[in-house]
Design a protein around this motif. Structure first.
Motif, mmCIF file in Angstrom:
data_model
loop_
_atom_site.group_PDB
_atom_site.id
_atom_site.type_symbol
_atom_site.label_atom_id
_atom_site.label_comp_id
_atom_site.label_asym_id
_atom_site.label_seq_id
_atom_site.Cartn_x
_atom_site.Cartn_y
_atom_site.Cartn_z
ATOM 1 N N ALA A 154 0.822 -1.213 0.000
ATOM 2 C CA ALA A 154 0.000 0.000 0.000
ATOM 3 C C ALA A 154 0.849 1.253 0.000
ATOM 4 O O ALA A 154 0.443 2.288 -0.550
ATOM 5 N N CYS A 155 2.025 1.193 0.635
ATOM 6 C CA CYS A 155 2.901 2.361 0.720
ATOM 7 C C CYS A 155 3.958 2.373 -0.369
ATOM 8 O O CYS A 155 4.865 3.219 -0.341
ATOM 9 N N SER A 156 3.896 1.478 -1.330
ATOM 10 C CA SER A 156 4.913 1.382 -2.361
ATOM 11 C C SER A 156 4.572 2.291 -3.540
ATOM 12 O O SER A 156 3.628 3.089 -3.502
ATOM 13 N N ASP A 157 5.336 2.116 -4.618
ATOM 14 C CA ASP A 157 5.107 2.903 -5.833
ATOM 15 C C ASP A 157 3.818 2.516 -6.543
ATOM 16 O O ASP A 157 3.452 3.153 -7.535
ATOM 17 N N LEU A 158 3.146 1.471 -6.072
ATOM 18 C CA LEU A 158 1.910 1.023 -6.707
ATOM 19 C C LEU A 158 0.680 1.741 -6.180
ATOM 20 O O LEU A 158 -0.437 1.407 -6.600
ATOM 21 N N TRP A 159 0.843 2.708 -5.295
ATOM 22 C CA TRP A 159 -0.326 3.348 -4.686
ATOM 23 C C TRP A 159 -1.227 3.983 -5.733
ATOM 24 O O TRP A 159 -2.458 3.962 -5.609
ATOM 25 N N ASP A 160 -0.609 4.585 -6.779
ATOM 26 C CA ASP A 160 -1.425 5.257 -7.785
ATOM 27 C C ASP A 160 -2.215 4.262 -8.630
ATOM 28 O O ASP A 160 -3.355 4.547 -9.025
ATOM 29 N N ILE A 161 -1.644 3.075 -8.878
ATOM 30 C CA ILE A 161 -2.364 2.054 -9.636
ATOM 31 C C ILE A 161 -3.576 1.571 -8.845
ATOM 32 O O ILE A 161 -4.682 1.414 -9.389
ATOM 33 N N PHE A 162 -3.381 1.361 -7.543
ATOM 34 C CA PHE A 162 -4.510 0.937 -6.705
ATOM 35 C C PHE A 162 -5.555 2.050 -6.594
ATOM 36 O O PHE A 162 -6.755 1.779 -6.521
ATOM 37 N N LEU A 163 -5.108 3.304 -6.567
ATOM 38 C CA LEU A 163 -6.053 4.423 -6.514
ATOM 39 C C LEU A 163 -6.861 4.505 -7.805
ATOM 40 O O LEU A 163 -8.078 4.743 -7.773
ATOM 41 N N VAL A 164 -6.203 4.305 -8.938
ATOM 42 C CA VAL A 164 -6.910 4.288 -10.223
ATOM 43 C C VAL A 164 -7.915 3.153 -10.239
ATOM 44 O O VAL A 164 -9.056 3.317 -10.704
ATOM 45 N N ARG A 165 -7.523 2.003 -9.712
ATOM 46 C CA ARG A 165 -8.449 0.866 -9.659
ATOM 47 C C ARG A 165 -9.658 1.192 -8.802
ATOM 48 O O ARG A 165 -10.801 0.860 -9.162
ATOM 49 N N LEU A 166 -9.435 1.850 -7.666
ATOM 50 C CA LEU A 166 -10.548 2.212 -6.789
ATOM 51 C C LEU A 166 -11.484 3.203 -7.480
ATOM 52 O O LEU A 166 -12.715 3.034 -7.462
ATOM 53 N N LEU A 167 -10.912 4.239 -8.088
ATOM 54 C CA LEU A 167 -11.736 5.265 -8.735
ATOM 55 C C LEU A 167 -12.551 4.676 -9.885
ATOM 56 O O LEU A 167 -13.746 4.974 -10.030
ATOM 57 N N MET A 168 -11.927 3.848 -10.707
ATOM 58 C CA MET A 168 -12.646 3.277 -11.839
ATOM 59 C C MET A 168 -13.671 2.243 -11.387
ATOM 60 O O MET A 168 -14.730 2.107 -12.007
ATOM 61 N N SER A 169 -13.371 1.521 -10.319
ATOM 62 C CA SER A 169 -14.361 0.572 -9.797
ATOM 63 C C SER A 169 -15.611 1.302 -9.341
ATOM 64 O O SER A 169 -16.736 0.909 -9.655
ATOM 65 N N VAL A 170 -15.409 2.385 -8.596
ATOM 66 C CA VAL A 170 -16.554 3.165 -8.117
ATOM 67 C C VAL A 170 -17.295 3.791 -9.296
ATOM 68 O O VAL A 170 -18.537 3.816 -9.326
ATOM 69 N N ALA A 171 -16.551 4.284 -10.290
ATOM 70 C CA ALA A 171 -17.187 4.931 -11.448
ATOM 71 C C ALA A 171 -18.079 3.949 -12.213
ATOM 72 O O ALA A 171 -19.225 4.263 -12.555
ATOM 73 N N VAL A 172 -17.578 2.750 -12.470
ATOM 74 C CA VAL A 172 -18.366 1.758 -13.204
ATOM 75 C C VAL A 172 -19.550 1.282 -12.370
ATOM 76 O O VAL A 172 -20.660 1.071 -12.894
ATOM 77 N N MET A 173 -19.336 1.123 -11.067
ATOM 78 C CA MET A 173 -20.444 0.697 -10.201
ATOM 79 C C MET A 173 -21.515 1.776 -10.093
ATOM 80 O O MET A 173 -22.704 1.466 -9.955
ATOM 81 N N LEU A 174 -21.128 3.034 -10.140
ATOM 82 C CA LEU A 174 -22.113 4.107 -10.158
ATOM 83 C C LEU A 174 -22.938 4.064 -11.443
ATOM 84 O O LEU A 174 -24.126 4.398 -11.441
ATOM 85 N N TYR A 175 -22.307 3.651 -12.532
ATOM 86 C CA TYR A 175 -23.036 3.509 -13.800
ATOM 87 C C TYR A 175 -24.103 2.420 -13.689
ATOM 88 O O TYR A 175 -25.245 2.591 -14.134
ATOM 89 N N TYR A 176 -23.745 1.293 -13.057
ATOM 90 C CA TYR A 176 -24.681 0.173 -12.958
ATOM 91 C C TYR A 176 -25.629 0.283 -11.772
ATOM 92 O O TYR A 176 -26.629 -0.443 -11.725
ATOM 93 N N SER A 177 -25.332 1.172 -10.813
ATOM 94 C CA SER A 177 -26.072 1.174 -9.548
ATOM 95 C C SER A 177 -27.570 1.418 -9.737
ATOM 96 O O SER A 177 -28.400 0.710 -9.158
ATOM 97 N N ASN A 178 -27.931 2.414 -10.530
ATOM 98 C CA ASN A 178 -29.355 2.722 -10.716
ATOM 99 C C ASN A 178 -29.750 2.568 -12.179
ATOM 100 O O ASN A 178 -30.645 3.261 -12.663
ATOM 101 N N PHE A 179 -29.060 1.661 -12.884
ATOM 102 C CA PHE A 179 -29.269 1.528 -14.326
ATOM 103 C C PHE A 179 -30.715 1.184 -14.651
ATOM 104 O O PHE A 179 -31.344 1.797 -15.529
ATOM 105 N N VAL A 180 -31.286 0.200 -13.935
ATOM 106 C CA VAL A 180 -32.645 -0.252 -14.223
ATOM 107 C C VAL A 180 -33.657 0.852 -13.961
ATOM 108 O O VAL A 180 -34.517 1.159 -14.800
ATOM 109 N N LEU A 181 -33.553 1.476 -12.794
ATOM 110 C CA LEU A 181 -34.503 2.536 -12.442
ATOM 111 C C LEU A 181 -34.332 3.767 -13.324
ATOM 112 O O LEU A 181 -35.322 4.419 -13.694
ATOM 113 N N ALA A 182 -33.090 4.072 -13.659
ATOM 114 C CA ALA A 182 -32.832 5.303 -14.412
ATOM 115 C C ALA A 182 -33.411 5.225 -15.824
ATOM 116 O O ALA A 182 -34.091 6.157 -16.279
#
Length: 347
Positions: A154-182
């Motif tokens: 977590a404290c290594s040079d990979l922190w930015d890769i894990f942060l990108v993974r977190l941001l994109m995971s949340v972004a895609v899940m926000l897309y699917y979260s209310n897809f049916v209702l929306a």
């Protein structure tokens, strides 16, 4: 066979701990194949998993509607896990092939601080292992080793890769979260048609896994460039969906989004393994899955808040998070490009 909610909750504990066979399989694949073949193999693996996610809900939904369907579905699931265990037991393992492949790959120069720190920590723990005599103290040694290893990653040079993974995971899940209702609220689409659209997207995602071979060859096995472009495409498609004026625009965005998310998920796993070193492959995949799990916790909360303002609120917020991920990747492009060039020269 639970007779109360308490037993049901207790039964979920070992399931939650030991069900991560997909993560273990990815770690094993990273040891068995060469680095250039890894994106293709992981892509095929994700495609097979996607087929399972397409068939699983259909079969499970059919059996659940039968009498005692819940019990029948649960026992079928248990039988499948037992069958998988038998298949793994029967696999023709070749330890020599695995060890030689690991030695060949770990001689490369792409080693990050996390890996070096871990080697020192394991050595120090091994030197002090003789001081512990009780079983509890002996059990504590690998626990401390794992915790320190996670901290070092977590404290290594990979922190930015894990942060990108977190941001994109949340972004895609926000897309699917209310897809049916929306889309029902925005375009008056019936849930049945929405189900067909979701299955259509899942099928395309499975097909995308088989196209990773030609795509990676087109990018000359540059996982970072492919990840950056797939992230940009995902951001654009989510933006297109959030501003759509017709259902055909939604279908268009869903079509290409199935490809971009599949490619991005495979590339970020390959990039983590490439930069982190194969000795930490299992831990890296585990930490990556944990980051995604954190995204699954955050996304529903953000989606509920954003949906109070507009049906397009969750995907619009996802666009903002994806833009932040793209900015982080652009800021670190020189570092990863230089690491890749140095590695290619050493090979």
């Amino acid at each position: 066979m639970s007779t109360s909610v308490c037993l049901f909750a207790i039964a979920r504990i070992p399931v939650g701990i030991f069900k991560h066979t997909l993560s273990i399989s990815k770690a094993l694949l990273s040891d068995l194949v060469s680095e250039k073949e890894r994106p293709l193999v992981i892509g095929h693996f994700n495609a097979a998993s996607s087929v399972g996610f397409i068939l699983g809900p259909v079969v499970g939904g059919y059996f659940t509607e039968l009498e005692s369907g819940f019990y029948l579905t649960s026992f079928i699931c248990s039988f499948i896990f037992i069958l998988n265990a038998g298949l793994v037991w029967m696999l023709p393992w070749s330890e020599e092939h695995t060890d030689s492949n690991e030695n060949e790959q770990t001689t490369s120069n792409s080693k990050v601080t996390a890996k070096a720190n871990y080697d020192l920590q394991v050595q120090s723990l091994s030197n002090g292992a003789m001081k512990y005599d009780t079983p509890l103290q002996s059990l504590w040694i690998p626990v401390v080793s794992v915790l320190k290893r996670i901290k070092s990653i977590a404290c290594s040079d990979l922190w930015d890769i894990f942060l990108v993974r977190l941001l994109m995971s949340v972004a895609v899940m926000l897309y699917y979260s209310n897809f049916v209702l929306a889309i029902e609220e925005r375009f008056g689409v019936k849930p049945k048609l929405t189900g067909y659209l979701i299955s259509y997207s899942s099928t395309l995602g499975a097909l995308a896994g088989f196209l990773l071979g030609p795509i990676t060859r087109l990018y000359q096995h540059n996982s970072y460039a492919l990840l950056l472009h797939s992230t940009v495409l995902t951001c654009v498609l989510i933006m297109l969906y959030s501003t759509a004026f017709s259902i055909w625009t939604v279908i268009l965005s869903s079509t290409f989004l199935a490809f971009s998310t599949t490619v991005g998920r495979t590339c970020i796993t390959d990039l983590e393994l490439t930069l982190g070193g194969n000795q930490a492959s299992g831990m890296l995949i585990g930490v990556g899955q944990s980051v995604t799990s954190v995204g699954r916790i955050i996304a529903p909360l953000l989606s509920g808040i954003a949906q109070e303002f507009s049906p397009c609120g969750p995907p619009s917020l996802g666009v903002g998070l994806a833009l932040v991920a793209i900015l982080i990747m652009l800021m670190n492009t020189p570092r990863y490009c230089s690491d890749r060039n140095a590695k290619l020269k050493s090979e």
